[in-house]
Design a protein around this motif. Structure first.
Motif, short mmCIF file in Angstrom:
data_model
loop_
_atom_site.label_atom_id
_atom_site.label_comp_id
_atom_site.label_asym_id
_atom_site.label_seq_id
_atom_site.Cartn_x
_atom_site.Cartn_y
_atom_site.Cartn_z
N VAL A 135 -31.34 37.85 44.52
CA VAL A 135 -32.08 37.29 43.40
C VAL A 135 -31.18 36.33 42.62
O VAL A 135 -29.95 36.37 42.73
N PHE A 136 -31.83 35.47 41.81
CA PHE A 136 -31.13 34.56 40.92
C PHE A 136 -31.23 35.09 39.49
O PHE A 136 -32.20 35.76 39.12
N LEU A 137 -30.23 34.75 38.67
CA LEU A 137 -30.23 35.10 37.26
C LEU A 137 -30.49 33.85 36.43
O LEU A 137 -29.90 32.79 36.68
N ARG A 138 -31.39 33.97 35.46
CA ARG A 138 -31.69 32.84 34.59
C ARG A 138 -30.54 32.62 33.60
O ARG A 138 -29.99 33.57 33.05
N VAL A 139 -30.21 31.36 33.35
CA VAL A 139 -29.13 31.01 32.44
C VAL A 139 -29.71 30.17 31.31
O VAL A 139 -30.45 29.22 31.55
N SER A 140 -29.40 30.54 30.08
CA SER A 140 -29.84 29.75 28.93
C SER A 140 -28.79 28.71 28.59
O SER A 140 -27.61 29.03 28.47
N PRO A 141 -29.18 27.43 28.42
CA PRO A 141 -28.18 26.40 28.11
C PRO A 141 -27.83 26.30 26.64
O PRO A 141 -27.18 25.36 26.23
N THR A 142 -28.29 27.25 25.81
CA THR A 142 -28.04 27.15 24.39
C THR A 142 -26.62 27.56 24.05
O THR A 142 -25.91 28.15 24.84
N LYS A 143 -26.23 27.26 22.83
CA LYS A 143 -24.88 27.58 22.38
C LYS A 143 -24.69 29.08 22.30
O LYS A 143 -25.59 29.82 21.90
N GLY A 144 -23.51 29.54 22.70
CA GLY A 144 -23.20 30.96 22.66
C GLY A 144 -23.45 31.68 23.96
O GLY A 144 -23.34 32.89 24.02
N VAL A 145 -23.80 30.96 25.03
CA VAL A 145 -24.05 31.58 26.33
C VAL A 145 -23.15 30.92 27.34
O VAL A 145 -22.83 29.74 27.24
N MET A 146 -22.69 31.68 28.33
CA MET A 146 -21.82 31.13 29.36
C MET A 146 -22.44 29.90 29.99
O MET A 146 -23.63 29.88 30.32
N ARG A 147 -21.61 28.88 30.24
CA ARG A 147 -22.11 27.63 30.79
C ARG A 147 -21.83 27.50 32.28
O ARG A 147 -22.33 26.60 32.91
N PHE A 148 -20.96 28.33 32.84
CA PHE A 148 -20.64 28.31 34.27
C PHE A 148 -20.13 26.94 34.71
O PHE A 148 -20.52 26.40 35.73
N GLY A 149 -19.25 26.38 33.90
CA GLY A 149 -18.57 25.15 34.29
C GLY A 149 -19.27 23.88 33.86
O GLY A 149 -18.67 22.82 33.90
N ILE A 150 -20.54 23.91 33.44
CA ILE A 150 -21.28 22.72 33.05
C ILE A 150 -21.87 22.96 31.68
O ILE A 150 -22.42 24.01 31.40
N LYS A 151 -21.77 21.95 30.79
CA LYS A 151 -22.16 22.14 29.41
C LYS A 151 -23.59 21.71 29.16
O LYS A 151 -24.14 20.85 29.85
N GLY A 152 -24.17 22.28 28.10
CA GLY A 152 -25.42 21.82 27.54
C GLY A 152 -26.58 21.82 28.52
O GLY A 152 -26.76 22.72 29.32
N LYS A 153 -27.40 20.75 28.43
CA LYS A 153 -28.63 20.69 29.21
C LYS A 153 -28.39 20.53 30.70
O LYS A 153 -29.31 20.74 31.49
N LEU A 154 -27.21 20.11 31.10
CA LEU A 154 -26.93 19.92 32.53
C LEU A 154 -26.48 21.20 33.21
O LEU A 154 -26.20 21.20 34.40
N SER A 155 -26.38 22.29 32.48
CA SER A 155 -25.99 23.56 33.10
C SER A 155 -27.14 24.06 33.98
O SER A 155 -28.31 23.75 33.72
#
Length: 599
Positions: free
Chosen positions: A483-503
């Motif tokens: 399965v995949f995990l959803r990632v929120s691009p908001t501040k305070g959440v891990m970005r996994f190497g890419i910032k902001g809306k491009l995460s």
């Protein structure tokens, strides 16, 4: 064979020197057949280990003779291990199964994974490798590299045959290597069957080219292009007819459906597509209501409302605490950045003092908290318009009005649900209310009231669930699914190497190890997510202090420090109270960089 010829019909029996040599060789092999030996305690134990996508294999030897063989299949979750961990698992498997031979004896382990030699000096280890390293350190051993071509026995034990492929192994070895590189596995479903031929299906473009040849309209366009007539169509180098850069698909419903299925399957298998593609379907998982509490103020929910204008006392937020059974609420004025100790003290003074210590405290009942917050904001907005002044002055009146307002879920006011009678408001002092209830009737009346409230809550939850489930879809996973995990691009959440809306919108895939609830699962997360808790939250740690400032007030001076947090850039650093940071993270102020700021 000389001895075999002597047994043939019509052959003269003549014992030659060649027959004598064959006879002696046959006797020698019969009395010296390779068999397992028993360790003699003189040391010199050697282990050859190997791992493959199907299983683990190892061989224990001493003085050039085999002591034991061992192999086993990989468990479903182990097949997701990286190569390094899988090869290390083969070593751990050998140490566990032959502990009675190896404990206290010096031995050598040979593996075809070269980086395993440096496991004892490797700096960064995941939790699994650390656990295995503790076990390995109990043995007197050295790990050495052994090329895979020479590690024949252990390599054979770790692999599982998928059919009778003897012909391909001997005559078509190059084809087999190509299939292995493409990760294509050949399986024969009938025992004893042999692979006679392989049929390669045409690709998507090849199927469309074949269909183009049978389409009269496209063939007419193709003849026009070949004749040199001006047209926006062209013939590609692969022989297909195209309109610019787009491939011309014949108007064949069966072909289009087949092509669309293949394209959809390709997108579904594409890792990048799954990570960035937005979801257009209904949310997965049906609504799971929380259990209905048994008694008042045993199970509560809470939330914080921020962004209010700062009051003269310095408060700019409201702490909302709601009883999940009676819906009664308390609104406590606080300020952002209040320490945990002061919040706990306020909670004891205002909540525990009145209702005791609850069994559970939850922020999962988002619907109830958000609905209460919406009513709270509307009431405060009305008070600010009608009465003016600070919103903190009207907060007790707002709390009183809320607790005496009718709640549809329990079909009464929270005050009546909590105390068993209606509240007399200041404008109805002469309203005596119900008759006086004394003695055991009070207890029975309260119990009956709670039972009535619980039945009404159960009915309200059933209505909410039936309404919400119409907009959701049932979704379940099995152990072993990925399965995949959803990632929120908001501040305070891990970005996994890419910032902001491009995460990425999703990360993974990760294997499902266990089902722990109706819509909750335990996943096999990689080492980079080792800091995540079971509820997929994590605690950010401060990295360093970037700057420092002082805020002058009338009677005192407040010290602030600008802190950069983990997984955030320096631009996202936040100002925090120096007193609280010194108390929680004293190591930040022991570095030389901080002392230079103070100087």
């Amino acid at each position: 064979m000389p001895l075999t010829r002597l047994t043939q019909k019509g052959v003269k029996f003549e014992w030659s020197e060649e027959c004598e040599q064959s006879f002696q060789e046959l006797k020698r092999r019969l009395v010296s057949a390779p068999i397992l030996t028993i360790p003699d305690g003189s040391g010199g134990l050697i282990i050859y280990s190997d791992a493959y996508k199907k299983g683990l294999g190892c061989v224990l030897m001493q003085h050039g003779r085999v002591v034991a063989y061992a192999s086993r299949q990989l468990k479903p979750y182990e097949q997701n291990y990286p190569t390094h961990d899988m090869e290390l698992a083969a070593v751990v498997f050998a140490l566990k199964i032959w502990r009675h031979y190896l404990y206290g004896v010096q031995c050598e382990i040979f593996t075809d994974h070269k980086s395993l030699k440096y496991i004892f000096t490797q700096k960064e280890l995941n939790m699994r490798q650390r656990r295995w390293l503790e076990l390995i350190k109990d043995y007197d051993l050295t790990i050495k590299y052994h090329p895979g071509k020479a590690n024949v026995v252990a390599d054979a034990l770790s692999r599982k045959s998928t059919g009778n492929l003897a012909a391909m192994l001997t005559t078509q070895r190059r084809i087999l290597e190509d299939l292995r590189k493409l990760r294509i596995e050949v399986r024969l479903h009938e025992p004893g069957a042999q692979l006679a031929n392989l049929r390669v299906q045409p690709t998507l473009v090849e199927r469309i080219k074949v269909a183009q040849a049978g389409d009269p309209h496209l063939q007419k366009m193709k003849l026009m292009v070949e004749s040199g007539a001006p047209s926006e169509f062209c013939i590609h180098e692969d022989g297909s007819l195209r309109f610019g850069n787009r491939l011309c698909v014949p108007n064949d419903p069966d072909l289009k459906e087949e092509d669309f299925k293949e394209i959809a399957g390709y997108v579904a298998r594409c890792l990048v597509c799954q990570q960035v593609k937005i979801e257009h379907q209904r949310p997965g998982g049906l609504l799971q209501p929380l259990p209905i509490p048994e008694w008042k103020w045993e199970h509560i929910s809470m939330d914080f409302v921020t962004g209010f204008p700062r009051t003269p006392s310095g408060n700019d937020s409201i702490w909302v605490i709601v009883d999940r059974l009676t819906k009664s609420a308390h609104f406590l004025a606080i300020k952002v950045g209040l320490s945990l100790e002061r919040l706990a003290k306020l909670y004891v003074n205002e909540i525990v003092r009145l209702h005791g210590v609850p069994h559970s405290l939850s922020s999962s009942d988002r619907w109830a908290s958000e609905r209460t917050i919406q009513i709270l904001e509307d009431m405060l907005r009305a008070c600010a318009i009608d009465f003016r002044g600070s919103w903190e002055e009207h907060l007790p009146l707002v709390e009183f009005a809320y607790n005496n307002s009718y709640q549809a879920s329990i079909q009464m006011a929270p005050y009546e649900a909590l105390y068993g009678r209606k509240c007399r408001s200041p404008i109805c002092w002469d309203d005596i209310g119900e008759r006086k209830i004394l003695g055991p009737e009070i207890v029975q009346h309260t119990v009956d009231k709670i039972q009535l409230i619980r039945e009404r809550l159960r009915s309200a939850q059933s209505r909410q669930k039936s309404y919400a489930d119409t907009r959701r879809r049932k979704l379940e996973y099995q152990v072993g699914d990925h399965v995949f995990l959803r990632v929120s691009p908001t501040k305070g959440v891990m970005r996994f190497g890419i910032k902001g809306k491009l995460s990425p919108r999703f990360i993974g895939p990760f294997e499902v190890l266990e089902r722990v609830g109706e819509v909750a699962y335990r996943l096999a997360l990689p080492p980079m997510l080792a800091g995540l808790r079971e509820d997929l939250t994590y605690e950010e740690q401060p990295v360093r202090i970037v700057d420092k400032k002082e805020q002058e007030l009338r009677r005192r001076t407040i010290q602030y420090v600008k802190v950069q947090w983990s997984n955030h850039s320096e631009r996202e650093a936040t100002w925090e109270l120096e007193e609280e940071m010194r108390e929680k993270y004293p190591y930040l102020f022991e570095e030389s960089g901080t002392s230079s700021l103070e100087d």
